[in-house]
Design a protein around this motif. Structure first.
Motif, short mmCIF file in Angstrom:
data_model
loop_
_atom_site.label_atom_id
_atom_site.label_comp_id
_atom_site.label_asym_id
_atom_site.label_seq_id
_atom_site.Cartn_x
_atom_site.Cartn_y
_atom_site.Cartn_z
N ASP A 137 9.98 -7.06 5.13
CA ASP A 137 10.30 -7.91 6.28
C ASP A 137 9.01 -8.47 6.87
N PHE A 138 8.89 -9.79 6.89
CA PHE A 138 7.71 -10.40 7.49
C PHE A 138 7.96 -11.89 7.74
N VAL A 139 7.05 -12.47 8.51
CA VAL A 139 7.07 -13.90 8.78
C VAL A 139 5.76 -14.49 8.27
N LEU A 140 5.83 -15.63 7.62
CA LEU A 140 4.65 -16.39 7.22
C LEU A 140 4.51 -17.58 8.15
N PHE A 141 3.29 -17.81 8.64
CA PHE A 141 3.03 -18.93 9.55
C PHE A 141 1.81 -19.67 9.02
N LYS A 142 2.01 -20.92 8.59
CA LYS A 142 0.93 -21.69 7.97
C LYS A 142 0.34 -22.70 8.95
N ILE A 143 -0.98 -22.67 9.06
CA ILE A 143 -1.70 -23.62 9.91
C ILE A 143 -2.60 -24.46 9.02
N ASP A 144 -2.29 -25.73 8.93
CA ASP A 144 -3.03 -26.63 8.05
C ASP A 144 -3.03 -28.00 8.74
N LEU A 145 -2.96 -29.07 7.96
CA LEU A 145 -2.77 -30.39 8.57
C LEU A 145 -1.36 -30.53 9.12
N GLY A 146 -0.50 -29.63 8.73
CA GLY A 146 0.83 -29.47 9.31
C GLY A 146 1.02 -28.00 9.66
N GLY A 255 -1.15 -18.16 7.04
CA GLY A 255 -1.57 -18.87 5.84
C GLY A 255 -2.06 -20.26 6.19
N GLY A 256 -2.20 -21.10 5.18
CA GLY A 256 -2.73 -22.44 5.39
C GLY A 256 -4.26 -22.42 5.37
N GLN A 257 -4.85 -23.59 5.27
CA GLN A 257 -6.31 -23.67 5.11
C GLN A 257 -7.06 -23.13 6.31
N MET A 258 -6.50 -23.26 7.52
CA MET A 258 -7.20 -22.76 8.70
C MET A 258 -7.32 -21.24 8.70
N ALA A 259 -6.50 -20.56 7.92
CA ALA A 259 -6.60 -19.10 7.83
C ALA A 259 -7.95 -18.69 7.25
N LEU A 260 -8.61 -19.61 6.53
CA LEU A 260 -9.92 -19.31 5.94
C LEU A 260 -10.98 -19.13 7.02
N ALA A 261 -10.68 -19.51 8.26
CA ALA A 261 -11.62 -19.28 9.37
C ALA A 261 -11.67 -17.81 9.76
N GLY A 262 -10.73 -17.02 9.26
CA GLY A 262 -10.74 -15.58 9.51
C GLY A 262 -10.62 -15.22 10.97
N ASP A 263 -11.49 -14.32 11.43
CA ASP A 263 -11.40 -13.81 12.80
C ASP A 263 -11.66 -14.88 13.85
N ILE A 264 -12.36 -15.96 13.48
CA ILE A 264 -12.59 -17.04 14.44
C ILE A 264 -11.25 -17.62 14.90
N LEU A 265 -10.29 -17.68 13.99
CA LEU A 265 -8.94 -18.12 14.33
C LEU A 265 -8.08 -16.96 14.79
N LEU A 266 -8.17 -15.84 14.07
CA LEU A 266 -7.22 -14.74 14.26
C LEU A 266 -7.35 -14.07 15.62
N THR A 267 -8.57 -13.87 16.09
CA THR A 267 -8.76 -13.15 17.36
C THR A 267 -8.12 -13.87 18.54
#
Length: 321
Positions: A137-146, A255-267
């Motif tokens: 059970d989980f949710v995927l949330f993608k942050i990209d150009l969309g 997910g999505g390309q912005m996830a590559l920012a790691g903790d800069i985005l996640l925190t």
């Protein structure tokens, strides 16, 4: 326990804006070959099918694979896909709206065709190979150009009656807001995707920058890039807070390309989620808290998930047989 790799192969295809990506894998989940096919804007479905056929033939010949061993083809599309394979909306590849993927690719490739939304495919990739292994059970949330998303419950995708479940980017958070590409106003995608921040940073630095550029700038301490990512994370966390209040999932994968920012985005995203969702971490024991983590296959998830569409079908067939 895995399937015998000699039992057959399958192909995954992702239909992108100006390219078609393709991989070949065996049933043990090992990737054998990968290709990228450049395409013109608004390429036509029949053209895509023919190009895919040629690319598949080339990959199989170069790797000494028998075409008779091709068990099926999975196709990832940037838009909701109905259960019978019809693309309902397709703003990334608009010429595909209303197209039945199975009807287009089936006669050309002469193999079973499986199609789904790219975010659903991304969730399958994380479920089979990535951050959600062992998590039903989980949710995927993608942050990209969309902004996209997917919901997995009991190990199965929740697709909805018409294939529109998990379209988190088109939750209207401001009914009087700007017009979205979907035709509604004030959609979360307008504020939580990285399209507008990318335009703003490009204007400020007076050159065209990519999402990779902005992530690198942020990691090097550029305050403008850091602010844009933090602002995006704040709004994305607010949207996720709504989703958390509805579903209260044990796991959210970013997910999505912005996830590559790691903790800069996640925190900042996690902090925003905590402010806006109903059940706070402080309210419950650690085992009952929603975990928010970055996906493992953020750069390749939709393509791997397209392969997963076929593999999951094959596994189901074997279990029933």
């Amino acid at each position: 326990m895995t399937l015998n790799p000699t039992a057959g192969t399958c192909v995954g295809i992702h239909l992108g804006l100006q390219q078609i990506r393709l991989i070949v894998a065996d049933v043990s989940h090992s990737v054998i070959a990968e290709q990228t096919i450049p395409m013109a804007l608004d390429y036509q479905p029949q053209q895509a099918a023919q190009m895919a056929k040629s690319a598949i033939a080339q990959s199989y010949e170069e790797n000494g694979l028998p075409m008779a061993g091709l068990l099926g083809v999975g196709i990832s599309v940037s838009g909701p896909v109905s259960r019978d394979g019809v693309v309902l909306r397709a703003s990334i590849v608009p010429t595909w709206a209303g197209v039945n993927i199975r009807d287009v690719f089936g006669p050309v490739l002469e193999r079973p065709i499986f199609a789904d939304n790219e975010s659903n495919c991304s969730a399958i990739a994380e479920l089979m190979w990535g951050a959600a292994i062992g998590q039903d059970d989980f949710v995927l949330f993608k942050i990209d150009l969309g902004v996209g998303g997917a919901i997995v419950q009991h190990g199965q995708l929740v697709t909805g009656i018409a294939g529109g479940a998990g379209e988190f980017g088109h939750i209207s958070i401001d009914p009087g807001g700007d017009l979205c590409r979907c035709g509604n106003r004030g959609c979360l995608e307008l504020y939580a995707s990285f399209a507008r921040p990318l335009e703003q940073i490009s204007r400020v630095v007076r050159r065209q920058v990519t999402m990779d550029d902005v992530i690198m700038m942020a990691k090097e301490g550029d305050v403008r890039a850091l602010r844009m990512i933090e602002d995006t994370a704040e709004i994305a966390g607010r949207g996720l807070g709504l989703i958390g209040s509805v579903l209260n999932p044990p796991l959210i994968i970013i997910g999505g390309q912005m996830a590559l920012a790691g903790d800069i985005l996640l925190t900042p995203l996690i902090a925003s989620y905590e402010r806006h969702t109903l059940i706070k971490s402080r309210d419950v024991a650690p085992a009952l808290r929603t975990r928010i983590i970055v996906g493992k296959h953020t750069e390749n998830d939709a393509l791997l998930g397209a392969v997963g569409l076929v593999l999951r079908h094959q596994t189901k067939e074997l279990s029933l047989g």
